[in-house]
Design a protein around this motif. Structure first.
Motif, PDB file in Angstrom:
ATOM      1  N   HIS A  68      -8.838   9.421  -5.315  1.00  0.00           N
ATOM      2  CA  HIS A  68      -8.414   8.082  -4.892  1.00  0.00           C
ATOM      3  C   HIS A  68      -8.549   7.070  -6.018  1.00  0.00           C
ATOM      4  N   SER A  69      -7.508   6.258  -6.176  1.00  0.00           N
ATOM      5  CA  SER A  69      -7.554   5.159  -7.132  1.00  0.00           C
ATOM      6  C   SER A  69      -7.023   3.937  -6.396  1.00  0.00           C
ATOM      7  N   PRO A  70      -7.599   2.749  -6.598  1.00  0.00           N
ATOM      8  CA  PRO A  70      -7.098   1.561  -5.881  1.00  0.00           C
ATOM      9  C   PRO A  70      -5.652   1.223  -6.282  1.00  0.00           C
ATOM     10  N   PHE A 105      10.827  10.363   3.047  1.00  0.00           N
ATOM     11  CA  PHE A 105       9.587  11.027   2.624  1.00  0.00           C
ATOM     12  C   PHE A 105       8.896  10.141   1.595  1.00  0.00           C
ATOM     13  N   GLY A 106       7.579  10.329   1.468  1.00  0.00           N
ATOM     14  CA  GLY A 106       6.820   9.551   0.482  1.00  0.00           C
ATOM     15  C   GLY A 106       5.743  10.430  -0.125  1.00  0.00           C
ATOM     16  N   MET A 107       5.761  10.506  -1.458  1.00  0.00           N
ATOM     17  CA  MET A 107       4.776  11.391  -2.103  1.00  0.00           C
ATOM     18  C   MET A 107       3.890  10.599  -3.059  1.00  0.00           C
ATOM     19  N   GLY A 108       2.655  11.074  -3.225  1.00  0.00           N
ATOM     20  CA  GLY A 108       1.738  10.459  -4.186  1.00  0.00           C
ATOM     21  C   GLY A 108       1.990  11.081  -5.555  1.00  0.00           C
ATOM     22  N   VAL A 109       2.528  10.259  -6.467  1.00  0.00           N
ATOM     23  CA  VAL A 109       2.928  10.785  -7.778  1.00  0.00           C
ATOM     24  C   VAL A 109       1.707  11.237  -8.586  1.00  0.00           C
ATOM     25  N   HIS A 156       0.518   5.645  -7.617  1.00  0.00           N
ATOM     26  CA  HIS A 156       1.987   5.623  -7.605  1.00  0.00           C
ATOM     27  C   HIS A 156       2.549   6.490  -6.477  1.00  0.00           C
ATOM     28  N   GLN A 157       3.595   5.997  -5.863  1.00  0.00           N
ATOM     29  CA  GLN A 157       4.306   6.810  -4.873  1.00  0.00           C
ATOM     30  C   GLN A 157       5.776   6.908  -5.272  1.00  0.00           C
ATOM     31  N   LEU A 158       6.426   7.917  -4.691  1.00  0.00           N
ATOM     32  CA  LEU A 158       7.882   8.004  -4.810  1.00  0.00           C
ATOM     33  C   LEU A 158       8.426   8.204  -3.405  1.00  0.00           C
ATOM     34  N   GLU A 159       9.231   7.246  -2.995  1.00  0.00           N
ATOM     35  CA  GLU A 159       9.790   7.247  -1.657  1.00  0.00           C
ATOM     36  C   GLU A 159      11.200   7.829  -1.699  1.00  0.00           C
ATOM     37  N   GLY A 160      11.583   8.523  -0.650  1.00  0.00           N
ATOM     38  CA  GLY A 160      12.965   9.001  -0.572  1.00  0.00           C
ATOM     39  C   GLY A 160      13.566   8.574   0.758  1.00  0.00           C
ATOM     40  N   PHE A 175      -1.056  -0.104  -3.944  1.00  0.00           N
ATOM     41  CA  PHE A 175      -2.439  -0.575  -4.040  1.00  0.00           C
ATOM     42  C   PHE A 175      -3.135  -0.388  -2.691  1.00  0.00           C
ATOM     43  N   ARG A 176      -4.333   0.172  -2.725  1.00  0.00           N
ATOM     44  CA  ARG A 176      -5.105   0.302  -1.485  1.00  0.00           C
ATOM     45  C   ARG A 176      -6.571   0.042  -1.768  1.00  0.00           C
ATOM     46  N   ASN A 177      -7.223  -0.532  -0.762  1.00  0.00           N
ATOM     47  CA  ASN A 177      -8.634  -0.854  -0.904  1.00  0.00           C
ATOM     48  C   ASN A 177      -9.473   0.413  -0.707  1.00  0.00           C
ATOM     49  N   ASP A 178      -9.191   1.423  -1.523  1.00  0.00           N
ATOM     50  CA  ASP A 178      -9.915   2.701  -1.448  1.00  0.00           C
ATOM     51  C   ASP A 178     -10.980   2.742  -2.547  1.00  0.00           C
ATOM     52  N   THR A 179     -12.140   3.293  -2.215  1.00  0.00           N
ATOM     53  CA  THR A 179     -13.178   3.459  -3.232  1.00  0.00           C
ATOM     54  C   THR A 179     -12.741   4.554  -4.201  1.00  0.00           C
ATOM     55  N   PRO A 238       0.825  -1.205   0.000  1.00  0.00           N
ATOM     56  CA  PRO A 238       0.000   0.000   0.000  1.00  0.00           C
ATOM     57  C   PRO A 238       0.867   1.267   0.000  1.00  0.00           C
ATOM     58  N   GLN A 239       2.201   1.117   0.016  1.00  0.00           N
ATOM     59  CA  GLN A 239       3.126   2.256   0.047  1.00  0.00           C
ATOM     60  C   GLN A 239       4.483   1.765  -0.451  1.00  0.00           C
ATOM     61  N   THR A 240       5.360   2.701  -0.796  1.00  0.00           N
ATOM     62  CA  THR A 240       6.697   2.299  -1.246  1.00  0.00           C
ATOM     63  C   THR A 240       7.689   2.209  -0.087  1.00  0.00           C
ATOM     64  N   SER A 241       7.230   2.511   1.137  1.00  0.00           N
ATOM     65  CA  SER A 241       8.152   2.512   2.284  1.00  0.00           C
ATOM     66  C   SER A 241       8.880   1.183   2.550  1.00  0.00           C
ATOM     67  N   PRO A 242       8.270  -0.006   2.278  1.00  0.00           N
ATOM     68  CA  PRO A 242       9.031  -1.244   2.533  1.00  0.00           C
ATOM     69  C   PRO A 242      10.347  -1.320   1.755  1.00  0.00           C
TER      70      PRO A 242
HETATM   71  C1  FA5 Z   1       2.407   7.024   3.223  1.00  0.00           C
HETATM   72  O1  FA5 Z   1       2.055   6.139   2.426  1.00  0.00           O
HETATM   73  C2  FA5 Z   1       3.785   7.007   3.808  1.00  0.00           C
HETATM   74  N1  FA5 Z   1       4.464   5.790   3.471  1.00  0.00           N
HETATM   75  C3  FA5 Z   1       4.554   8.234   3.339  1.00  0.00           C
HETATM   76  C4  FA5 Z   1       5.834   8.439   4.102  1.00  0.00           C
HETATM   77  C5  FA5 Z   1       7.024   7.907   3.625  1.00  0.00           C
HETATM   78  C6  FA5 Z   1       5.852   9.144   5.301  1.00  0.00           C
HETATM   79  C7  FA5 Z   1       8.203   8.076   4.314  1.00  0.00           C
HETATM   80  C8  FA5 Z   1       7.021   9.319   6.009  1.00  0.00           C
HETATM   81  C9  FA5 Z   1       8.188   8.805   5.510  1.00  0.00           C
HETATM   82  P1  FA5 Z   1       0.143   8.299   3.086  1.00  0.00           P
HETATM   83  O2  FA5 Z   1      -0.713   7.157   3.497  1.00  0.00           O
HETATM   84  O3  FA5 Z   1      -0.232   9.653   3.571  1.00  0.00           O
HETATM   85  O4  FA5 Z   1       1.662   8.090   3.542  1.00  0.00           O
HETATM   86  O5  FA5 Z   1       0.228   8.331   1.482  1.00  0.00           O
HETATM   87  C10 FA5 Z   1       1.131   9.170   0.830  1.00  0.00           C
HETATM   88  C11 FA5 Z   1       0.484   9.737  -0.428  1.00  0.00           C
HETATM   89  O6  FA5 Z   1       0.027   8.698  -1.278  1.00  0.00           O
HETATM   90  C12 FA5 Z   1      -0.757  10.580  -0.169  1.00  0.00           C
HETATM   91  O7  FA5 Z   1      -0.418  11.883   0.190  1.00  0.00           O
HETATM   92  C13 FA5 Z   1      -1.416  10.550  -1.508  1.00  0.00           C
HETATM   93  O8  FA5 Z   1      -0.839  11.514  -2.357  1.00  0.00           O
HETATM   94  C14 FA5 Z   1      -1.055   9.185  -2.036  1.00  0.00           C
HETATM   95  N2  FA5 Z   1      -2.199   8.260  -1.937  1.00  0.00           N
HETATM   96  C15 FA5 Z   1      -2.593   7.523  -0.891  1.00  0.00           C
HETATM   97  N3  FA5 Z   1      -3.680   6.793  -1.202  1.00  0.00           N
HETATM   98  C16 FA5 Z   1      -3.987   7.072  -2.482  1.00  0.00           C
HETATM   99  C17 FA5 Z   1      -4.999   6.632  -3.402  1.00  0.00           C
HETATM  100  N4  FA5 Z   1      -5.915   5.723  -3.077  1.00  0.00           N
HETATM  101  N5  FA5 Z   1      -5.013   7.153  -4.646  1.00  0.00           N
HETATM  102  C18 FA5 Z   1      -4.069   8.063  -5.008  1.00  0.00           C
HETATM  103  N6  FA5 Z   1      -3.081   8.508  -4.195  1.00  0.00           N
HETATM  104  C19 FA5 Z   1      -3.043   8.025  -2.957  1.00  0.00           C
END
Ligand code: FA5
Length: 332
Positions: free
Chosen positions: A197-199, A301-305, A202-206, A188-192, A162-166
């Motif tokens: 929101h999209s299930p 850090f982790g951003m939603g691409v 993409h994220q970019l982890e630093g 991937f997340r079980n989000d409606t 559900p995140q790129t942190s691993p």
């Molecule tokens: C995280 O996932 C943390 N892993 C981020 C992080 C990394 C924090 C490293 C600290 C250090 P969060 O659950 O807030 O955090 O998700 C990060 C971003 O992913 C959100 O801000 C959003 O831009 C994006 N995101 C999350 N869920 C969705 C979704 N269903 N659809 C689109 N983007 C999403």
């Protein structure tokens, strides 16, 4: 026989007619061939005479065939040139060139910015274990994100990440500091599905780990990044937040790139837009990866691409990125 043959040849219109005439007279069962075959029954005196005449007739027929063939070929070629000629003044056909998807463009730009700051790109699996995504990242056993309603479970131990942190953990297990990586990829997340929101997204982890890394390094890095990605005038601010794997943790907002911070419909009048999550790597996470937190410190850090691409290009619905509508895609 010769006269009939010449008449047939001269009245031929197409190469096919000529071939028919040739077969009729000179073919295996052709008329002249029959004459030659019948020569066996002739007397010794007649044979050379008839043979000579037959040969002359054959040469005559062949010569006519050859002449007619050249004529007909030329006629056919002229006709072809007339009917198949190309009008070079007509407009040409459009060449349809493909282009990179806006998400790919955004991802490439993000990567370029961090690579120019000395980051390496690291990758990890999309099918991940509960250990790397939760346990090693210091998530409490009852942390809500472990819940089935947020995370897609394949079985008790295996999930879609559900995140790129691993990837942080996988990288730190194998590589000793100094570490400076980004890890872009699908999550991937079980989000409606809705406008933001999209299930699958993409994220970019630093991740940066070294001796003496502080919150100031995190702030400086993100400031450079945001100015490059959203524009020189962009400001950022840190809001306290909680993530199990960072301490302290923050959510980072940027001044709204539409109104510059004065407040507009896009930023719901606040002047700020949420950008990403970040913080100082939790000592437990460093310890889980065999790195001594007394010696080393780091930030992550982790951003939603998808959301960043939407911000940058003014896209108001994330679903547009996944519908493959050419009218939308052709705008980028
Ligand atoms: C995280 O996932 C943390 N892993 C981020 C992080 C990394 C924090 C490293 C600290 C250090 P969060 O659950 O807030 O955090 O998700 C990060 C971003 O992913 C959100 O801000 C959003 O831009 C994006 N995101 C999350 N869920 C969705 C979704 N269903 N659809 C689109 N983007 C999403």
């Amino acid at each position: 026989l010769q006269e009939r043959a010449i008449l047939d040849i001269n009245s031929a219109q197409f190469t096919d007619d000529l071939e028919k005439a040739r077969v009729k007279y000179l073919g295996k069962k052709g008329e002249l061939t029959e004459v030659l075959r019948g020569m066996g029954s002739l007397s010794a005196e007649e044979r050379p005479l008839v043979g000579k005449v037959a040969n002359e007739v054959r040469e005559e027929i062949e010569a006519h065939l050859e002449k007619a063939k050249t004529l007909i070929k030329a006629k056919e070629m002229n006709k072809k040139l007339e009917t198949e000629s190309i009008d070079v003044t007509m407009p040409g056909k459009d060449i349809v060139l493909g282009k990179r998807h806006p998400l790919t463009q955004g991802m490439d730009e993000l990567k370029d910015i961090f690579i120019s700051m000395g980051f390496k790109v690291a990758e990890g699996p999309e099918v991940e274990t509960v250990y790397y995504n939760f346990d090693a990242l210091n998530a409490a056993p009852n942390h809500p994100s472990r819940d089935m309603t947020d995370t897609f479970y394949i079985n008790d131990d295996v999930i879609l990440r559900p995140q790129t942190s691993p990837v942080q953990v996988r990288y730190m297990e194998k590589t000793k500091p100094p570490i400076r990586i980004i890890s872009p990829g699908r999550c991937f997340r079980n989000d409606t599905p809705d406008a933001t929101h999209s299930p699958m997204f993409h994220q970019l982890e630093g991740l940066v780990v070294d001796k003496g890394i502080t919150l100031a390094d995190l702030k400086g890095t993100l400031e450079v990044f945001v100015k490059k990605f959203l524009g020189e005038h962009t400001q950022i601010k840190f809001r306290p937040h909680f993530f199990p794997f960072t301490e302290p943790s923050a959510e980072v907002d940027a001044t709204c790139f539409k109104c510059g911070g004065s407040g507009c419909g896009f930023c719901k009048k606040s002047g700020w837009i949420e950008l990403l999550g970040a913080g100082m790597v939790h000592p437990n996470v460093l310890r889980n990866c065999g790195i001594d937190p007394e010696v080393y410190s780091g930030f992550a850090f982790g951003m939603g691409v998808d959301r960043l691409v939407m911000l940058k290009y003014g896209i108001d619905d994330i679903r547009l990125l996944y519908e493959n509508d050419m009218r939308f895609l052709n705008q980028f």
